[in-house]
Design an enzyme around this catalytic site. Structure first.
Site, PDB file in Angstrom:
ATOM      1  CE  LYS A   1      -2.108  -1.283   4.017  1.00  0.00           C
ATOM      2  NZ  LYS A   1      -1.323  -2.426   3.924  1.00  0.00           N
TER       3      LYS A   1
ATOM      4  N   GLY B   1       3.949  -1.863   8.154  1.00  0.00           N
ATOM      5  CA  GLY B   1       5.848  -1.396   7.786  1.00  0.00           C
ATOM      6  C   GLY B   1       5.402  -0.660   5.940  1.00  0.00           C
TER       7      GLY B   1
HETATM    8  P1  IMP Z   1      -0.631  -6.516  16.388  1.00  0.00           P
HETATM    9  O1  IMP Z   1      -0.962  -5.663  14.762  1.00  0.00           O
HETATM   10  O2  IMP Z   1       0.638  -6.025  16.839  1.00  0.00           O
HETATM   11  O3  IMP Z   1      -1.596  -7.251  17.317  1.00  0.00           O
HETATM   12  O4  IMP Z   1      -0.374  -8.075  15.700  1.00  0.00           O
HETATM   13  C1  IMP Z   1      -1.310  -8.902  15.143  1.00  0.00           C
HETATM   14  C2  IMP Z   1      -1.471  -9.856  13.982  1.00  0.00           C
HETATM   15  O5  IMP Z   1      -1.913  -8.202  12.819  1.00  0.00           O
HETATM   16  C3  IMP Z   1      -0.310 -10.678  13.986  1.00  0.00           C
HETATM   17  O6  IMP Z   1      -0.359 -11.601  13.234  1.00  0.00           O
HETATM   18  C4  IMP Z   1       0.323  -9.258  12.929  1.00  0.00           C
HETATM   19  O7  IMP Z   1       1.362 -10.605  11.908  1.00  0.00           O
HETATM   20  C5  IMP Z   1      -0.644  -9.166  12.164  1.00  0.00           C
HETATM   21  N1  IMP Z   1       0.080  -7.310  11.713  1.00  0.00           N
HETATM   22  C6  IMP Z   1       0.219  -6.786  12.095  1.00  0.00           C
HETATM   23  N2  IMP Z   1       0.408  -5.503  11.396  1.00  0.00           N
HETATM   24  C7  IMP Z   1       0.476  -5.815   9.828  1.00  0.00           C
HETATM   25  C8  IMP Z   1       1.443  -5.345   8.842  1.00  0.00           C
HETATM   26  O8  IMP Z   1       1.677  -4.298   8.917  1.00  0.00           O
HETATM   27  N3  IMP Z   1       1.657  -6.407   8.210  1.00  0.00           N
HETATM   28  C9  IMP Z   1       0.923  -7.801   8.557  1.00  0.00           C
HETATM   29  N4  IMP Z   1       0.577  -8.229   9.380  1.00  0.00           N
HETATM   30  C10 IMP Z   1       0.549  -7.908  10.095  1.00  0.00           C
END
Ligand code: IMP
Length: 428
Positions: A16, A40
């Site tokens: 994105k 990221g």
């Molecule tokens: P959190 O957002 O750190 O709480 O993670 C929850 C879930 O979302 C996990 O499976 C992470 O790997 C996934 N996740 C969070 N942010 C991203 C992102 O920007 N890209 C891909 N996966 C994400």
């Protein structure tokens, strides 16, 4: 008053950032509306490669940048990003909503604990910060961080959180609390001082821009299937990456959104735990991971790779009313003889064209594939040349792949990414 929302259609990491950076040349303002430093967003301009975790990806286009109330802000990360953008020769014109919530150091420790680990979170304190927001008595907002009463607020909040600080061994006993508060205050009040000039009423600013006829791009983080309400719960993030999240996460009415662009990779990836119907185990999955550089931008974790999942994309189209698609990383599929596309799921002997978000059902869904002929590996520099020449220069099999997806989804693919750079985007 064109309000355009860019959302991820899969599990995040759809590129994105590259789409927002590309589109930002024609807009006046770029606004982040959800998530935090778990995102990221990579932007590549010439030899410059910057990774944004909080700052909207339009930063290198010198546009007005906004971080909405729906974002959880890690002040240290934001400060570092402001410095990073300055070092790259740009002065960010940034406004952070005072209504946004602040990720505190204890949130990150709690996030690294047992429950969060079972979900495979990014450990950036996202879930615990959103939990505190909803609890209301334990939250710190940007308004507190930059206000006059930060110390009192910190005392009040950490008194309520004492049980948690002890449970996670953040402090060993009650007597350490005042020392702990002092330590946090000494570090975070400096961040507050630094960020104060960048904070204000983001909702009013964005609405005024829309009312003045400016073009505002709302940049979503993560993807539809990670949405806390609509994703593969509990294997989701804690915010709303779907288009509606832009309304809540900034404070704009839904009628101010004119267009929703969905971003999808030409295949699927997922980082972290949770069901993945089209996952490829072994050789080919590894090849796609290596070729696509499929390692987490934030955590460096290898991403799980799989075929394109059309029931997933149909589900995303419905939830965000997506009217056009940006398909990224098509180049990564080169050199694969036969490319599979999941056109439906088989569940309990029935065919399903739209994904279910329920984990127990998803685990029993079998992909129904159609196979399309692949195209050979292109030599060095070929994708840049193709991008310069335009859509017609793509290998015929790649065009067939794109047109097949469009027929299946009844939504046009208007932008195609064949590399990470600005120059490797094809617009139809
Ligand atoms: P959190 O957002 O750190 O709480 O993670 C929850 C879930 O979302 C996990 O499976 C992470 O790997 C996934 N996740 C969070 N942010 C991203 C992102 O920007 N890209 C891909 N996966 C994400």
């Amino acid at each position: 008053m064109p309000g355009i929302v860019v959302v991820g259609m899969q599990f995040g990491d759809e590129s994105k950032g590259a789409v927002v950076d590309y589109m930002a040349k024609d807009v006046d303002m770029v606004v982040r509306f959800n998530g935090g430093a778990n995102a990221g967003h990579t932007v590549v301009v010439g030899d410059l490669k910057l990774k944004f975790r909080l700052m909207p990806s339009g930063a290198l286009r010198v546009k007005k940048l906004v971080i909405g109330n729906g974002v959880v802000v890690d002040p240290k990360v934001l400060l570092d990003e402001i410095e990073m953008v300055r070092n790259a020769g740009f002065e960010p014109d940034l406004l952070v909503s005072r209504k946004a919530h602040v990720v505190m150091p204890y949130h990150k420790i709690i996030d690294a604990g047992k429950v969060a680990s079972s979900l495979g979170t990014t450990r950036r304190g996202i879930g615990p910060t959103y939990s505190d927001k909803m609890r209301r008595t334990e939250a710190i907002r940007v308004n507190d961080l930059v206000g006059d009463n930060f110390l009192e607020k910190l005392r009040e909040v950490l008194k309520v959180k004492l049980h948690e600080l002890l449970a996670f061994n953040i402090i060993n006993d009650e007597n350490e609390l005042s020392e702990y508060i002092k330590r946090i205050y000494s570090e975070y009040s400096k961040y507050g001082d630094f960020l104060r000039p960048y904070t204000g009423n983001a909702s009013i600013l964005v609405n005024e821009a829309l009312d003045d006829g400016e073009t505002v791009l709302f940049e979503g983080a993560q993807g539809t299937l990670l949405d806390v309400d609509h994703g593969t719960y509990p294997y989701v993030t804690s915010s709303n990456p779907i288009a509606g999240g832009a309304c809540v996460g900034v404070g704009v009415g839904p009628t101010k959104i004119d267009k929703v662009i969905g971003v999808a990779k030409a295949y699927t990836t997922r980082v972290g735990t949770g069901p993945f119907v089209t996952e490829i185990h072994g050789g080919l999955g590894d090849k796609i991971r290596e070729r696509g550089g499929e390692y987490g931008t934030v955590t460096g974790r290898p991403r799980r790779c799989g075929w394109l999942d059309l029931p997933m994309l149909r589900y995303s189209i419905i939830l965000s009313d997506i009217s056009e698609i940006a398909l990224r990383k098509l180049d990564v599929l080169e050199g694969i003889d036969s490319i599979k596309v999941c056109v439906a799921y088989e569940f309990n002997g029935e065919e399903r064209e739209v994904m279910t978000p329920f984990v127990e059902e998803l685990e029993r869904c079998k992909p129904i594939y159609e196979e399309l002929e692949g195209w050979e590996e292109m030599g060095p520099g070929s994708w840049e040349r193709i991008a310069r020449q335009g859509y017609e220069a793509l290998p015929s099999q790649a065009k067939r792949y794109i047109e097949f997806i469009e027929e299946q989804l009844s939504v046009p693919i208007k932008m195609i990414g064949v590399g990470p750079k600005r120059e490797t985007t094809i617009v139809r």
